[in-house]
Write a protein that holds these residues in place. Structure first.
Motif, PDB file in Angstrom:
ATOM      1  N   MET A 117       0.837  -1.204   0.000  1.00 37.23           N
ATOM      2  CA  MET A 117       0.000   0.000   0.000  1.00 37.23           C
ATOM      3  C   MET A 117       0.869   1.250   0.000  1.00 37.23           C
ATOM      4  SD  MET A 117      -3.226  -0.396  -0.348  1.00 37.23           S
ATOM      5  CE  MET A 117      -3.753   1.239   0.139  1.00 37.23           C
ATOM      6  N   MET A 118       1.911   1.239   0.809  1.00 38.95           N
ATOM      7  CA  MET A 118       2.821   2.380   0.871  1.00 38.95           C
ATOM      8  C   MET A 118       3.438   2.625  -0.512  1.00 38.95           C
ATOM      9  SD  MET A 118       3.715   4.481   3.264  1.00 38.95           S
ATOM     10  CE  MET A 118       4.341   4.115   4.866  1.00 38.95           C
ATOM     11  N   ALA A 119       3.883   1.558  -1.167  1.00 37.63           N
ATOM     12  CA  ALA A 119       4.496   1.690  -2.490  1.00 37.63           C
ATOM     13  C   ALA A 119       3.484   2.225  -3.511  1.00 37.63           C
ATOM     14  CB  ALA A 119       5.058   0.349  -2.940  1.00 37.63           C
ATOM     15  N   MET A 120       2.244   1.700  -3.492  1.00 36.94           N
ATOM     16  CA  MET A 120       1.239   2.161  -4.450  1.00 36.94           C
ATOM     17  C   MET A 120       0.882   3.621  -4.215  1.00 36.94           C
ATOM     18  SD  MET A 120      -1.299  -1.118  -5.087  1.00 36.94           S
ATOM     19  CE  MET A 120      -1.569  -1.592  -3.382  1.00 36.94           C
TER      20      MET A 120
ATOM     21  N   LYS B 174       2.728   5.955  -2.756  1.00 31.43           N
ATOM     22  CA  LYS B 174       3.869   6.805  -3.139  1.00 31.43           C
ATOM     23  C   LYS B 174       3.957   6.939  -4.649  1.00 31.43           C
ATOM     24  CE  LYS B 174       6.816   6.129   0.900  1.00 31.43           C
ATOM     25  NZ  LYS B 174       8.052   5.522   1.408  1.00 31.43           N
ATOM     26  N   THR B 175       3.694   5.854  -5.372  1.00 26.36           N
ATOM     27  CA  THR B 175       3.718   5.909  -6.837  1.00 26.36           C
ATOM     28  C   THR B 175       2.628   6.836  -7.356  1.00 26.36           C
ATOM     29  OG1 THR B 175       4.626   3.683  -6.963  1.00 26.36           O
ATOM     30  CG2 THR B 175       3.550   4.526  -8.954  1.00 26.36           C
ATOM     31  N   LEU B 176       1.430   6.720  -6.802  1.00 21.74           N
ATOM     32  CA  LEU B 176       0.331   7.600  -7.204  1.00 21.74           C
ATOM     33  C   LEU B 176       0.664   9.056  -6.900  1.00 21.74           C
ATOM     34  CD1 LEU B 176      -2.660   5.445  -5.975  1.00 21.74           C
ATOM     35  CD2 LEU B 176      -2.205   6.094  -8.359  1.00 21.74           C
ATOM     36  N   LYS B 177       1.224   9.292  -5.726  1.00 19.86           N
ATOM     37  CA  LYS B 177       1.572  10.654  -5.329  1.00 19.86           C
ATOM     38  C   LYS B 177       2.650  11.223  -6.243  1.00 19.86           C
ATOM     39  CE  LYS B 177       3.374  13.454  -1.615  1.00 19.86           C
ATOM     40  NZ  LYS B 177       3.961  13.513  -0.306  1.00 19.86           N
ATOM     41  N   TYR B 178       3.657  10.423  -6.541  1.00 19.60           N
ATOM     42  CA  TYR B 178       4.737  10.883  -7.417  1.00 19.60           C
ATOM     43  C   TYR B 178       4.199  11.182  -8.805  1.00 19.60           C
ATOM     44  CZ  TYR B 178       8.944  11.045 -10.221  1.00 19.60           C
ATOM     45  OH  TYR B 178       9.921  11.435 -11.097  1.00 19.60           O
ATOM     46  N   LYS B 179       3.374  10.285  -9.331  1.00 22.80           N
ATOM     47  CA  LYS B 179       2.771  10.487 -10.642  1.00 22.80           C
ATOM     48  C   LYS B 179       1.991  11.797 -10.662  1.00 22.80           C
ATOM     49  CE  LYS B 179      -1.032   8.844 -13.340  1.00 22.80           C
ATOM     50  NZ  LYS B 179      -2.300   8.196 -13.122  1.00 22.80           N
TER      51      LYS B 179
END
Length: 157
Positions: free
Chosen positions: A143-146, A148-153
């Motif tokens: 969940m943390m990885a997903m 962070k990926t969404l936030k970065y995107k």
């Protein structure tokens, strides 16, 4: 036919949506009388359907003049949603808590329906077929990885 918990949840959400301040105060006993159920049913609905992961803050005051205050947290943008959810992910996470976060992302239109389905599929206990507590720890890291990926995107758009 929907069960009583669904009916109570929808009733409370309609009141919140109709209120300018996205806040309501209700009396447990009055709601129980209105829906002809026991007060513990009201507690169950509030405890499971109005969580931080779903974007709510619940306060209660017990006693004769007691109330339950439900506040819908309104965030300005998707980055704020990601930040709030990231702060809620600990070192371990239940499937229910993770699914609640994903549903909130979908409700806030921070992810599409398809993305939400993909996210739910990878955090499912059948996919993470390892014993507890490792399964909940893996789920939290995923969940943390997903998030962070969404936030970065989002932040590079």
């Amino acid at each position: 036919m929907r069960n009583i918990s669904d009916v109570i949840e929808q009733y409370l959400k309609q009141i919140i949506e109709g209120n300018e301040s996205a806040l309501i105060e209700v009396k447990r006993s009055e709601l129980a009388s209105q829906f002809e159920c026991v007060p513990s049913q009201i507690n169950y609905v509030i405890r499971t359907r109005f969580t931080e992961e779903k974007g709510y803050v619940v306060e209660s005051k017990r006693g004769g003049g007691g109330y339950i205050r439900i506040i819908k947290v309104e965030l300005d943008n998707h980055l704020a949603v990601y930040d709030q959810l990231l702060s809620l992910v600990g070192s371990s996470m239940s499937q229910h808590a993770a699914e609640s976060m994903i549903e909130r992302l979908e409700e806030e239109e921070a992810v599409t329906s398809r993305e939400a389905k993909l996210m739910k599929s990878v955090i499912d206990r059948e996919v993470l077929a390892v014993p507890l507590p490792s399964r909940d720890q893996f789920r939290a890291r995923m969940m943390m990885a997903m998030l962070k990926t969404l936030k970065y995107k989002m932040s590079i758009m």
